[in-house]
Design an enzyme around this catalytic site. Structure first.
Site, short mmCIF file in Angstrom:
data_model
loop_
_atom_site.label_atom_id
_atom_site.label_comp_id
_atom_site.label_asym_id
_atom_site.label_seq_id
_atom_site.Cartn_x
_atom_site.Cartn_y
_atom_site.Cartn_z
CG HIS A 150 -22.64 -6.48 11.49
ND1 HIS A 150 -23.72 -5.98 12.17
CD2 HIS A 150 -22.78 -6.07 10.21
CE1 HIS A 150 -24.49 -5.30 11.33
NE2 HIS A 150 -23.93 -5.35 10.13
CD GLU A 250 -21.44 -2.97 11.58
OE1 GLU A 250 -20.80 -3.43 10.60
OE2 GLU A 250 -22.54 -2.42 11.46
#
Ligand code: BG6
Length: 276
Positions: A150, A250
């Protein structure tokens, strides 16, 4: 190993090419910069550094579930709030350091997700940053995996960035649940939350000050996220104006890019970040 006053442990890496900081909680890299350059990763000025809380910024590891893909697990899974073990940190040469961190199932993890597993994260810190996340199914049953790096990228201003490499790709717009198709490069003027599918090449983040290349392996999806003004003001550990300072791209196995791992099988998600 360094320790904060509250016992929070992290590794500080320095070689001739780059520096990095990696927390054992979440195997979370929260700083990476090349020598005499600015931070590549954004870190919230009000991030909490305490075990069991995900650091806001850097690269949280979403595992074994991305978002709410498995509604029985906490959002983005439990790896980002779990304590990893450091297996080694080794200088390969004067400008390359390799770190290996591991998480295995525990009483806590089995209460949340009743499988035996081994999760290995190899981080290579050099003039590029390389992440390799290997999941091994040590159980007798198969399990389904969704996951992501992330990554919060540090940018000059969200209004000035452009993301290319996803033109014509279908994406799930998480804001209205519809499947759409990307037309050209991505620019930002509103909240953005999209899971791109059929991703098969390099993604490039262009900022006023620099360009970053993101290459993935073991993945055919990518999430692009910026909370914009209103959601930002509601987010934990994020200042009101923080949305201007970062964008998340991500590298993932998310949505229909999930993996089913049979017993004794493994899957590795890789990402390489290169400032150009
Ligand atoms: C992104 C999601 O990956 O993570 C967003 O697409 C979410 O919907 C964001 O808001 C941050 O999640 P969290 O759990 O770290 O606050």
């Amino acid at each position: 190993m360094k320790k904060l006053f509250n016992g929070f442990e992290y590794l500080e890496i320095k070689n001739s090419a780059a520096t990095a900081k990696i927390a054992l909680s979440g195997a979370h890299i929260f700083e990476y910069k090349r020598s005499s350059e600015e931070d590549i990763l954004w870190l919230s000025d009000i991030a909490a550094f305490k075990e069991g809380t995900a650091i806001r910024g850097g690269i949280p590891i979403c595992w074994p579930s991305f978002g709410m893909n498995n509604p029985r697990l906490p959002q983005h899974g439990f790896a980002r709030t779990s304590l990893f073990s450091l297996l080694y940190s080794e200088d390969i040469d004067e400008h390359t350091t390799e770190v290996l961190l591991r998480l295995t199932d525990s009483q806590r993890s089995r209460k949340l997700w009743n499988y035996k597993f081994e999760l290995n994260l190899k981080i290579t810190v050099s003039d590029t940053l390389k992440m390799e996340l290997e999941t091994i199914n040590k159980d007798r049953q198969a399990f389904t995996l969704t996951q992501a790096f992330h990554t919060y990228f540090n940018i000059s201003n969200i209004k000035d960035v452009m993301i290319s490499g996803l033109d014509k790709k279908p994406f799930l717009d998480a804001l209205d649940g519809k499947i759409k198709r990307q037309n050209g490069a991505i620019k930002f003027s509103l909240e953005y939350d999209a899971v791109y599918q059929k991703v098969d090449g390099e993604i490039v983040l262009e900022d006023k000050r620099r360009t970053i290349s993101i290459k993935a392996e073991g993945s055919s999806s990518a999430v692009v996220w910026n909370p914009w003004i209103e959601k930002c003001s509601r987010m934990s550990y994020m200042s009101k104006e923080a949305y201007k300072e970062f964008v998340c791209i991500e590298t993932s196995n998310a949505f229909d890019d999930f993996r089913v791992l049979q017993p004794n099988h493994s899957h590795t998600l890789k990402a390489t970040f290169t400032p150009l």
